[in-house]
Design a protein around this motif. Sequence first.
Motif, PDB file in Angstrom:
ATOM      1  N   TYR A  69       0.843  -1.189   0.000  1.00 54.67           N
ATOM      2  CA  TYR A  69       0.000   0.000   0.000  1.00 54.67           C
ATOM      3  C   TYR A  69       0.885   1.247   0.000  1.00 54.67           C
ATOM      4  CZ  TYR A  69      -3.665  -3.270   1.389  1.00 54.67           C
ATOM      5  OH  TYR A  69      -4.534  -4.315   1.443  1.00 54.67           O
ATOM      6  N   VAL A  70       1.215   1.731  -1.172  1.00 57.98           N
ATOM      7  CA  VAL A  70       2.014   2.953  -1.287  1.00 57.98           C
ATOM      8  C   VAL A  70       1.038   4.127  -1.355  1.00 57.98           C
ATOM      9  CG1 VAL A  70       3.731   4.203  -2.619  1.00 57.98           C
ATOM     10  CG2 VAL A  70       3.837   1.700  -2.480  1.00 57.98           C
ATOM     11  N   THR A  71       0.973   4.893  -0.280  1.00 59.31           N
ATOM     12  CA  THR A  71       0.003   5.984  -0.176  1.00 59.31           C
ATOM     13  C   THR A  71       0.692   7.308  -0.461  1.00 59.31           C
ATOM     14  OG1 THR A  71      -1.203   4.752   1.527  1.00 59.31           O
ATOM     15  CG2 THR A  71      -1.691   7.090   1.316  1.00 59.31           C
ATOM     16  N   MET A  72       0.252   7.962  -1.540  1.00 62.23           N
ATOM     17  CA  MET A  72       0.769   9.294  -1.855  1.00 62.23           C
ATOM     18  C   MET A  72       0.005  10.325  -1.040  1.00 62.23           C
ATOM     19  SD  MET A  72       3.184   8.676  -3.931  1.00 62.23           S
ATOM     20  CE  MET A  72       3.573  10.400  -4.219  1.00 62.23           C
ATOM     21  N   LEU A  73       0.716  11.191  -0.348  1.00 63.95           N
ATOM     22  CA  LEU A  73       0.098  12.193   0.511  1.00 63.95           C
ATOM     23  C   LEU A  73       0.110  13.557  -0.180  1.00 63.95           C
ATOM     24  CD1 LEU A  73       1.560  11.229   3.995  1.00 63.95           C
ATOM     25  CD2 LEU A  73      -0.605  10.553   2.959  1.00 63.95           C
ATOM     26  N   SER A  74      -1.030  14.213  -0.133  1.00 65.45           N
ATOM     27  CA  SER A  74      -1.191  15.542  -0.719  1.00 65.45           C
ATOM     28  C   SER A  74      -2.004  16.403   0.235  1.00 65.45           C
ATOM     29  CB  SER A  74      -1.908  15.465  -2.073  1.00 65.45           C
ATOM     30  OG  SER A  74      -1.211  14.642  -2.982  1.00 65.45           O
ATOM     31  N   PRO A  75      -1.781  17.711   0.244  1.00 64.86           N
ATOM     32  CA  PRO A  75      -2.586  18.590   1.106  1.00 64.86           C
ATOM     33  C   PRO A  75      -3.976  18.793   0.539  1.00 64.86           C
ATOM     34  CG  PRO A  75      -1.082  19.889  -0.208  1.00 64.86           C
ATOM     35  CD  PRO A  75      -0.748  18.455  -0.507  1.00 64.86           C
ATOM     36  N   GLN A  76      -4.918  19.107   1.406  1.00 63.39           N
ATOM     37  CA  GLN A  76      -6.269  19.451   0.984  1.00 63.39           C
ATOM     38  C   GLN A  76      -6.505  20.965   0.988  1.00 63.39           C
ATOM     39  OE1 GLN A  76      -8.114  16.274   3.819  1.00 63.39           O
ATOM     40  NE2 GLN A  76      -9.565  16.515   2.151  1.00 63.39           N
ATOM     41  N   VAL A  77      -5.500  21.728   1.408  1.00 66.22           N
ATOM     42  CA  VAL A  77      -5.607  23.184   1.450  1.00 66.22           C
ATOM     43  C   VAL A  77      -4.389  23.772   0.758  1.00 66.22           C
ATOM     44  CG1 VAL A  77      -6.990  23.220   3.560  1.00 66.22           C
ATOM     45  CG2 VAL A  77      -4.496  23.249   3.717  1.00 66.22           C
ATOM     46  N   SER A  78      -4.494  25.042   0.437  1.00 67.75           N
ATOM     47  CA  SER A  78      -3.395  25.748  -0.218  1.00 67.75           C
ATOM     48  C   SER A  78      -2.648  26.599   0.797  1.00 67.75           C
ATOM     49  CB  SER A  78      -3.931  26.631  -1.341  1.00 67.75           C
ATOM     50  OG  SER A  78      -4.633  25.866  -2.300  1.00 67.75           O
ATOM     51  N   GLY A  79      -1.357  26.779   0.550  1.00 71.05           N
ATOM     52  CA  GLY A  79      -0.557  27.616   1.434  1.00 71.05           C
ATOM     53  C   GLY A  79       0.915  27.282   1.310  1.00 71.05           C
ATOM     54  N   TYR A  80       1.707  27.934   2.144  1.00 74.01           N
ATOM     55  CA  TYR A  80       3.156  27.737   2.142  1.00 74.01           C
ATOM     56  C   TYR A  80       3.542  26.695   3.189  1.00 74.01           C
ATOM     57  CZ  TYR A  80       3.581  31.882  -0.807  1.00 74.01           C
ATOM     58  OH  TYR A  80       3.475  32.771  -1.845  1.00 74.01           O
ATOM     59  N   ILE A  81       4.457  25.798   2.839  1.00 75.57           N
ATOM     60  CA  ILE A  81       4.973  24.811   3.782  1.00 75.57           C
ATOM     61  C   ILE A  81       5.848  25.532   4.807  1.00 75.57           C
ATOM     62  CG2 ILE A  81       6.425  22.786   4.058  1.00 75.57           C
ATOM     63  CD1 ILE A  81       3.853  22.111   2.710  1.00 75.57           C
ATOM     64  N   VAL A  82       5.520  25.336   6.096  1.00 79.53           N
ATOM     65  CA  VAL A  82       6.291  26.000   7.152  1.00 79.53           C
ATOM     66  C   VAL A  82       7.088  25.012   8.000  1.00 79.53           C
ATOM     67  CG1 VAL A  82       4.710  27.957   7.289  1.00 79.53           C
ATOM     68  CG2 VAL A  82       4.281  25.934   8.699  1.00 79.53           C
ATOM     69  N   ASP A  83       6.842  23.704   7.833  1.00 83.28           N
ATOM     70  CA  ASP A  83       7.580  22.731   8.648  1.00 83.28           C
ATOM     71  C   ASP A  83       7.518  21.371   7.972  1.00 83.28           C
ATOM     72  OD1 ASP A  83       9.013  21.587  10.707  1.00 83.28           O
ATOM     73  OD2 ASP A  83       7.251  21.271  11.976  1.00 83.28           O
ATOM     74  N   VAL A  84       8.670  20.703   7.885  1.00 83.76           N
ATOM     75  CA  VAL A  84       8.757  19.329   7.375  1.00 83.76           C
ATOM     76  C   VAL A  84       9.630  18.553   8.363  1.00 83.76           C
ATOM     77  CG1 VAL A  84       9.334  17.835   5.441  1.00 83.76           C
ATOM     78  CG2 VAL A  84       8.606  20.199   5.010  1.00 83.76           C
ATOM     79  N   PRO A  85       9.039  17.958   9.393  1.00 83.90           N
ATOM     80  CA  PRO A  85       9.831  17.329  10.456  1.00 83.90           C
ATOM     81  C   PRO A  85      10.360  15.936  10.133  1.00 83.90           C
ATOM     82  CG  PRO A  85       7.505  17.196  10.978  1.00 83.90           C
ATOM     83  CD  PRO A  85       7.604  17.968   9.703  1.00 83.90           C
ATOM     84  N   VAL A  86      10.101  15.389   8.942  1.00 86.46           N
ATOM     85  CA  VAL A  86      10.560  14.035   8.623  1.00 86.46           C
ATOM     86  C   VAL A  86      11.602  14.084   7.514  1.00 86.46           C
ATOM     87  CG1 VAL A  86       8.432  12.926   9.354  1.00 86.46           C
ATOM     88  CG2 VAL A  86       8.641  13.726   7.001  1.00 86.46           C
ATOM     89  N   LYS A  87      12.373  13.005   7.421  1.00 87.25           N
ATOM     90  CA  LYS A  87      13.413  12.871   6.413  1.00 87.25           C
ATOM     91  C   LYS A  87      13.091  11.680   5.507  1.00 87.25           C
ATOM     92  CE  LYS A  87      15.692  16.167   8.455  1.00 87.25           C
ATOM     93  NZ  LYS A  87      15.765  17.520   7.845  1.00 87.25           N
ATOM     94  N   TYR A  92      12.893   8.175   3.920  1.00 89.12           N
ATOM     95  CA  TYR A  92      12.959   6.777   4.371  1.00 89.12           C
ATOM     96  C   TYR A  92      12.891   6.647   5.892  1.00 89.12           C
ATOM     97  CZ  TYR A  92      15.064   6.915  -0.274  1.00 89.12           C
ATOM     98  OH  TYR A  92      15.321   7.184  -1.590  1.00 89.12           O
ATOM     99  N   GLN A  93      12.302   7.606   6.562  1.00 84.36           N
ATOM    100  CA  GLN A  93      12.187   7.573   8.019  1.00 84.36           C
ATOM    101  C   GLN A  93      10.975   6.739   8.426  1.00 84.36           C
ATOM    102  OE1 GLN A  93      12.323  11.447   9.921  1.00 84.36           O
ATOM    103  NE2 GLN A  93      10.996  10.772  11.580  1.00 84.36           N
ATOM    104  N   GLY A 145       8.702   7.668   1.982  1.00 83.46           N
ATOM    105  CA  GLY A 145       9.542   7.607   0.788  1.00 83.46           C
ATOM    106  C   GLY A 145      10.361   8.880   0.658  1.00 83.46           C
ATOM    107  N   GLU A 146      10.683   9.240  -0.546  1.00 78.53           N
ATOM    108  CA  GLU A 146      11.413  10.488  -0.757  1.00 78.53           C
ATOM    109  C   GLU A 146      10.496  11.668  -0.450  1.00 78.53           C
ATOM    110  OE1 GLU A 146      13.243  10.819  -4.529  1.00 78.53           O
ATOM    111  OE2 GLU A 146      14.452   9.003  -4.307  1.00 78.53           O
ATOM    112  N   VAL A 147      10.979  12.565   0.387  1.00 83.53           N
ATOM    113  CA  VAL A 147      10.185  13.717   0.811  1.00 83.53           C
ATOM    114  C   VAL A 147      10.318  14.814  -0.246  1.00 83.53           C
ATOM    115  CG1 VAL A 147       9.836  15.449   2.601  1.00 83.53           C
ATOM    116  CG2 VAL A 147      10.507  13.118   3.225  1.00 83.53           C
ATOM    117  N   GLY A 148       9.191  15.153  -0.873  1.00 83.26           N
ATOM    118  CA  GLY A 148       9.205  16.187  -1.900  1.00 83.26           C
ATOM    119  C   GLY A 148       8.846  17.558  -1.386  1.00 83.26           C
TER     120      GLY A 148
END
Length: 355
Positions: free
Chosen positions: A48-66, A68-69, A225-228
Amino acid sequence: MLKKIFTPVSLIVLMAGLTGLGMVLYAWRLPPFSSSVEMTDNAYVRGYVTMLSPQVSGYIVDVPVKDYQDVKQGDILARVDDRSYVQKLSQAKATLDGQKASLANSDQKENAARANISSSEASIESAQAALKQAQLASDRQDNLTKSGVGTSSTQEEAHATLEKAKAALLQAKAALEVSNQDLQTIIVNRGSLEAAVASAEASVQLAEIDLGNTVIRAPRDGKVGEVGARLGQYVTAGTQLMAVVPTDVWVIANFKETQLAGMQVGQPVSISVDAMQRREIRGHVERFSPAAGSEFSVIKPDNATGNFVKIAQRIGVRVAIDPGQDMTSELSPGMSVVVRVDKSKAPEAVHSVSN
C-alpha cells in the motif's frame, strides 16, 4: 556400413538435435519433463504505497521528517501556514454567534407576541362586559321612553354608548387577530433563523476541518519515501508531497493461462527473492485476478485482424505471505521475485486474508 553412418560428425549432429529437443520439451514442461510445480519470474512484491497531498493551499512551514524515516500513525509529516485558516475559523464563529443572537431575539419576540395575545384576549373580555352593560342600559332607556318617563336625549345617548361598545369589541377582536398573525410571522421566520444557525455551524465545522488539514499526518505505520515537500514551497490541493509505505506486503505473480489448471486458493507457494540472494519465503495462493492483464490495459488489443498469432495471456495471482518469517520485514514493494506453486499439494486452510 555402420561405421560410415555413425561418423563423429553425425554423432555430434544427433546429440545436438536430441539436446535441442530436450530443451524444447523442458521449456514446455512436456513429458518426460512435466511437473506439478508451476513457476514464473513475472512476479513482484506489492504494498500500500500511499501518496500524501494537502487538501488546502498555502506555504509549507515545517517538514519534520526525512527520506525513508519510520513513522507511526498520526505522526506529523508536514505543516502548511495556518494563519489565514485560524482567522477564517474566528470569522465563522463570530457569524455563528450573530445568528444565535438573532434566534434568541426571535424567542424573545415570540414571548412578547404571546403576551400581546393574552392582553388582546383580556381586552375582548372587557369589551364584552362593556357591551353587555351598554346593552342593558340601552334596553332600560327604551323601556323608560316607551313608558313616558325617559327622555329622547337619554335614549340616544344610551344607543350611542351601545354602538361604541360594539365597535370596541370588534376592535379588540381585530387586535387579537393581529397578535395571532404577529406570532405566526415570528414562528415562520424562526425556520429561516434556525437554518441560518445550522449554516453558520456548518461553516464553523468546515473552517475547523480546513484548519486541521494544514497539519499533514501519517495515515498508518510505515516508512516515508522520498520527501518532496520543501520549506517555503507553495502547495495546492493535490500537490504530491511524499509517500508512506506500510509494512503490509504481498506478491502478485502473473502466470500464463496454460499454467493455471489445477491451481487453487490455499495451495502453498515458494517465493524466491532476488534482493535476498534468492532466499525463499513461504506463502499461499490467496485469490485470482478476474481477468487477464490485457483487459485492464488502457489500449486493449484487438485480435479481429487479418494476421493473428495466438499468445498465452497472463493472469494475476495474489500470493499472501505466511506470518512468522523474519525475512518478510525486508520485503519492499516493487522487488522482483520468483514464484513456484506446487499444484499437487492440497490447499491449506487460510485463517486470515489480507486486504
